[in-house]
Design an enzyme around this catalytic site. Structure first.
Site, PDB file in Angstrom:
ATOM      1  N   SER A  39      -9.642   1.457   3.287  1.00 36.75           N
ATOM      2  CA  SER A  39      -8.878   2.255   2.338  1.00 36.75           C
ATOM      3  C   SER A  39      -7.822   1.460   1.562  1.00 36.75           C
ATOM      4  CB  SER A  39      -8.183   3.385   3.084  1.00 36.75           C
ATOM      5  OG  SER A  39      -7.230   2.847   3.996  1.00 36.75           O
ATOM      6  N   LYS A  79       0.847  -1.198   0.000  1.00 36.75           N
ATOM      7  CA  LYS A  79       0.000   0.000   0.000  1.00 36.75           C
ATOM      8  C   LYS A  79       0.882   1.248   0.000  1.00 36.75           C
ATOM      9  CE  LYS A  79      -3.981   1.806   2.670  1.00 36.75           C
ATOM     10  NZ  LYS A  79      -4.789   1.592   3.892  1.00 36.75           N
ATOM     11  N   SER A 137      -9.569  -0.885   7.457  1.00 37.16           N
ATOM     12  CA  SER A 137      -9.069  -0.576   6.112  1.00 37.16           C
ATOM     13  C   SER A 137      -8.477  -1.770   5.380  1.00 37.16           C
ATOM     14  CB  SER A 137      -8.038   0.549   6.170  1.00 37.16           C
ATOM     15  OG  SER A 137      -8.705   1.783   6.174  1.00 37.16           O
TER      16      SER A 137
END
Lengths: 548, 524
Positions: B171, B76, B195
């Site tokens: 996210s 990420k 997330s």
């Protein structure tokens, strides 16, 4: 470091120049704290104008002491004064996102020993908080400090100062220590008004500080200066801070207010940026006088932050945006509570690298300045005020004690030689005792020549003068070369005395008339003739005999 | 071949059926072919190929570093990667190249893993859709699956025009999409309020949020320091355990990691469930929970019961206060953490230079999106002296109550909690953006953020396809530092439900040059 971080490199180079300029200016050795007139007024009200006596001043101090450690409070960057700008900056110090603080054990220990030396309660659990404000030299936008639960609380500091004729009376007072907290130092901003830019040096950002908060127990600049001086000596003795004000390792903010005795305390101002011992007392006393005048003229004192302008010798209100700022304190989530141990709570198989043992630190505390002074007075029988002077300069006490080991001379006399002759010379040449060209053993040798009567006191001073040249000649050699040895041969002295009497018939006549005072004049003439080498006692005896 | 699990592909690498370079190239090609998913912000093609080459040399010498050597992974874009741009999907950090690796990235690289690139997210991980980043929203690979398309065709109301593509959740949506679309074998996400688990659930992959303090946060650009945990996204539970085995353990650079030694573990296959007690928290039957998800949840509970486990209803009484307190604490820490982005040391700097203050203001206005600015504003409000007690302190107290709720349940004999991960399966982007970020986050994190408030480990396991052909995940929450037990139970369910693989033939197959024959070797 990454390229984006260095994009102001050329600017940073310019900082260095500025830095050095500033440093040079500040490098002069700090003069001893000046006694403040106002304080004396407060203590001897009867002899002073009634105006000042009807006011009482209250002074509290917040002192930031930079911790003496190899690396910063939460990062591995080195700590060093006057290094090239931005050369001691880790990723954490520059607040690169994703970096985390790792507490420096050495800084914790420094705070604990300082707390112990100041008779504080050491909190076995303390917490870290974030204090937020935007400033260019605070890269994270917050400072990590200990707002809620500091590492040490409720201590005391005893300090003394000398008053009276010859500074012979020693007054001792105590100020309460509210707390000691660990926190990060900020970087340095240098405003270049000419080019309308600010240069940032982050070398200092993240260096460990101990903030020592003193209760408002002082009443004048002299007291505050003495308290700070004592704290400075304690920190230096502990090694927890070098506490050199000129290098910014000790920074003092003073809270000052005045009120009528018996009335509630007045509105206080904060005097910031008192970065020199010399100006500490001046700044506070100026502020006290200013507030009194303001109130007597029907004005009011504003709760504001003021800065001391050492050139003008007065305090000036700062543009006070900061004062009303809300720091939005928040617990620092990246640091668990700081847990300290003592003998009873020490885990059985604790890794010594992972625990701080309060009891062990307490056992290893060195003699504090107050204890050292008491020992000096007790062991050598010297005047208390002299023990202060001996402690006042790093290495002076050791110098004295080394001399004492090598000489039979009366300690009080030795103190006289060191404090008057040695220090006077050193000051004149801007040297520290450690830089002295005269070693303790050489001085002892000289004092032994004097003590054994081989040279006179004036001759000893001549020898000392010669020794300053640092040519490494022993006092005995100098005495021999310069023929300074005391003339103790009775016959030789009688010849000289007779010659002097022959040259000074008038004086001889006066003495014979009974004016014994004139005898000294003749003795002086003998010394002049012998260049101070005559044994004064013997000369007096001979002259008296010849004149009788 | 790209559909394989880590264990399978690792065996293939070991046996020389495929070389690390070949594997890396295949993944890179697939990343290019799936560009439209917008799963990656940065593809580190050059360094990935270099790493693959080095891995290949090790394999040739018989000096493989272990089961991750040569395995392509994605990270990420809020984990710092040395020499590779790290943006947090924000204009503020566009062009920012960290000079160091996050500890978790470093650990993966040290095991020989190949870092393919940095995955997309909501700006600074603030969101639950992966729709609010500076580089555009991430598309859910299931939008293009045969399973979904077939259902759409049956239902004329949901014509699958391009505008009807589905969100990944967030996210860590880029990481979930990357794993789900076979462009990598595992990905790192971050999990502050769900997330990692939320997009895992919506994209049909496994999403593990480890216990707070087990995995280092050093180098993870923080959202909420006291809740952030690096998350793990994989295609099966065993793979998650493998990755966790590499990542776990104390880190000198993160003082909040626990010092107890961490032992990597392999998951046994549970045969005996008699001594297992599964708790079903009644408060998780919340308004908005879809009929299908509720049915799946209850079906899973039945499965456990039938297999001999003791399934009990439990209560976590403070659950309903959790999300609002989460938002207060989140905003407060965000306000603090974002203070460093002032344009001086790194990142975006505005050209407004009238004064330092003006520079700050302009830089932060230009660099942050509305969501980030909104949270900074409310966070600073909560931290004001006059509000601190009323909001921040109170939220912290409730946080303690929520942790106590869990502690009580676990001390009453419950081993693992079984809950839904999200209220429903994914929705089309068009639907999703009808509500603002804050409203969506409140709904979407409802089942996940409590585990962050309490610091507990939790995992989302894909459990079934909905009537629309979209994945639904179920969540297990375990005791602190009991990941082995948690994942063992998750693996049992995984085996029971036999979640169908996503069918992306049109996209994947022409790239996957492996013959059907070889494929069947993996999936016999």
């Amino acid at each position: 470091m990454a390229a984006p971080m260095l994009r102001r490199c050329s600017n940073w180079l310019r900082i260095r120049k500025l830095c050095l300029g500033k440093a040079a200016e500040l490098h002069g050795r700090a003069a001893p704290v000046a006694a403040s007139a106002l304080c004396r007024e407060a203590k001897e009200p009867a002899s002073k104008k009634s105006r000042d006596a009807s006011w009482a001043a209250v002074v509290g101090l917040e002192i930031h002491a930079q911790i003496c450690s190899n690396s910063k409070l939460f990062s591995r960057s080195q700590v060093q004064f006057a290094a090239p700008p931005n050369s001691l900056v880790s990723f954490f110090d520059a607040s690169l996102p994703g970096t985390l603080p790792v507490l420096n054990r050495r800084c914790v220990e420094a705070a604990v020993v300082t707390g112990l030396a100041l008779n504080c309660t050491i909190n076995k659990k303390s917490l870290f908080d974030r204090k937020h404000y935007f400033y260019a030299d605070l890269p994270a936008g917050y400072q990590i400090t200990q707002q809620r639960l500091p590492i040490a609380v409720n201590g005391t500091l005893s300090y003394s100062f000398c008053v009276g004729k010859n500074q012979s009376e020693v007054i001792t007072r105590t100020v309460r220590i509210k707390q000691i907290q660990l926190e990060q130092d900020s970087g340095k901003s240098l405003h270049d008004d000419l080019r309308n830019q600010t240069l940032i040096d982050l070398n200092r950002a993240g260096v460990g500080l101990m903030e020592v908060v003193m209760e408002p127990d002082m009443c004048c600049g002299e007291e505050a200066a003495a308290a700070v001086r004592e704290l400075q000596l304690i920190l230096q003795t502990l090694g927890s801070s070098q506490a050199n004000m000129a290098e910014g390792q000790l920074r003092v903010d003073a809270n000052v207010s005045v009120h009528r005795p018996g009335q509630p305390y007045g509105v206080r101002t904060e005097v910031k940026n008192i970065n020199s011992a010399r100006f500490l007392a001046k700044a506070i006393d100026y502020e006290i006088r200013r507030q009194i005048e303001e109130l007597e003229n029907g004005g009011t004192v504003l709760n504001e932050t003021r800065t001391f302008d050492f050139k003008l010798g007065c305090t000036v209100a700062m543009r006070d945006k900061e004062g009303k700022q809300d720091y939005r304190f928040m617990p620092e989530p990246n640091l668990p509570p700081l847990i300290l141990h003592d003998a009873t709570s020490l885990p059985a198989h604790a890794n010594p690298q992972q625990v701080v043992d309060i009891d062990q630190l307490r056992e290893n505390l060195p003699d504090l300045p107050s204890a050292k002074r008491a020992k000096l007075v007790e062991r050598y029988g010297i005047q208390p005020q002299h023990s202060f002077t001996l402690l006042n300069e790093d290495g002076l006490m050791e110098f004295f004690e080394t001399v004492m080991k090598a000489t039979e001379m009366n300690p009080r006399k030795v103190v006289g030689w060191i404090l008057t002759d040695m220090l006077g010379y050193l000051k004149k040449h801007n040297l520290t005792i450690k830089e002295s060209p005269i070693s303790p053993s050489l001085l002892a040798e000289l004092l032994n020549l004097l003590g054994s009567g081989r040279i006179s006191s004036p001759a000893a001073k001549q020898v000392l003068e010669e020794m300053w040249k640092g040519e490494g000649k022993t006092p005995a050699l100098i005495v021999k070369e310069k023929e300074l040895e005391l003339i103790r041969d009775r016959n030789e002295l009688e010849h000289i005395c007779q010659a002097v009497m022959g040259d000074h018939q008038n004086e001889v006549a006066e003495i014979k008339k009974g004016n014994q005072k004139v005898l000294n004049r003749l003795i002086g003439q003998v010394q002049k003739k012998t260049r101070g080498r005559a044994d004064p006692a013997l000369v007096k005896e001979i002259l008296e005999k010849l004149l009788s | 071949m790209l559909r394989a699990s880590i264990r399978e592909i690792s065996a293939a690498l070991k046996e020389g059926q495929v070389s690390p370079t070949e594997l890396c190239q295949k993944c890179l090609s697939l990343i290019k072919a799936t560009r439209f998913l917008n799963a990656y912000i940065t593809v580190a093609e050059e360094t990935a190929l270099k790493q693959a080459e080095a891995s290949e040399k090790r394999y040739k010498k018989g000096q493989s570093l272990g089961p991750l050597d040569g395995i392509p992974v994605a990270v990420k874009d809020n984990f710092s990667t040395a020499g590779i741009e790290t943006t947090c999907a924000s204009l503020m950090l566009k062009g920012y190249v960290p000079p160091f690796n996050a500890t978790v990235v470093q650990k993966l690289l040290a095991q020989g893993a190949i870092l393919l690139g940095k995955t997309n997210l909501d700006e600074f991980a603030m969101g639950s859709g992966s729709t609010d980043g500076a580089f555009g929203p991430v598309r859910n690979p299931w939008s293009y699956s045969r399973q979904y398309k077939e259902k759409c065709l049956q239902n004329p109301k949901t014509q699958n025009e391009d505008g009807n593509w589905l969100i990944t959740g967030g996210s860590s949506g880029g990481s979930a999409a990357a794993v789900s679309s076979f462009t990598c074998f595992a990905a790192l996400g971050s999990d502050t309020g769900g997330s990692t688990r939320n997009p895992a659930s919506l994209c049909g992959v496994v999403g593990l949020k480890p216990t707070y303090g087990l995995v280092s946060r050093h180098g993870l650009i923080p959202l909420v320091n006291s809740m952030d945990v690096p998350g793990i996204l994989t295609r099966c539970v065993d793979d998650a355990a493998t990755i966790l085995g590499v990542l776990g353990g104390h880190d000198l650079k993160d003082s909040t990691t626990v010092q107890d030694p961490f032992q990597p573990f392999q998951l046994p296959s549970l045969t005996e469930l008699k001594n297992l007690c599964i708790g079903i928290p009644k408060e998780y039957n919340a308004p908005g929970l879809s009929r299908e998800t509720l049915a799946l949840w209850s079906k899973a509970a039945d499965l456990f019961e039938k297999a001999g486990a003791n399934v009990v209803e439990v209560s976590l009484p403070h659950t309903s206060y959790s999300i609002v307190c989460y938002h207060v604490l989140c905003a407060a820490e965000v306000a603090s953490n974002m203070a460093r982005f002032d344009g001086l040391e790194y990142g975006h700097r505005s050209s407004v230079d009238k004064s330092t203050e003006a520079l700050y203001a302009a830089t932060r206005r230009e660099g942050f999106n509305d969501v980030v600015r909104g949270r900074i504003l409310s966070g600073n409000y909560f931290l004001l002296k006059q509000n601190y007690e009323k909001y921040f302190l109170k939220a912290q107290k409730v946080r303690r109550l929520i942790a106590t709720d869990f502690a009580n349940v676990f001390s009453s004999g419950v081993d693992i909690l079984l809950t839904p991960t999200t209220l429903n399966h994914t929705v089309p982007y068009r639907e999703f953006i009808k509500e603002d970020n804050r409203t969506r986050s409140t709904q979407d994190d409802i089942f996940t953020q409590a585990a962050n408030m309490a610091g507990l480990p939790a995992v989302s396991v894909p459990s079934a396809l909905s009537e629309e052909g979209l994945p639904i995940g179920l969540q297990f929450i375990g005791r602190a530092f009991q990941e082995a037990q948690l994942l063992t139970v998750a693996k049992w369910l995984e085996n029971q439900v036999q979640f169908p693989a996503i069918q992306l033939e049109r996209i994947v197959d022409h790239l996957d040059i492996v013959s059907h024959q070889e494929q069947s070797a993996f999936f016999s």
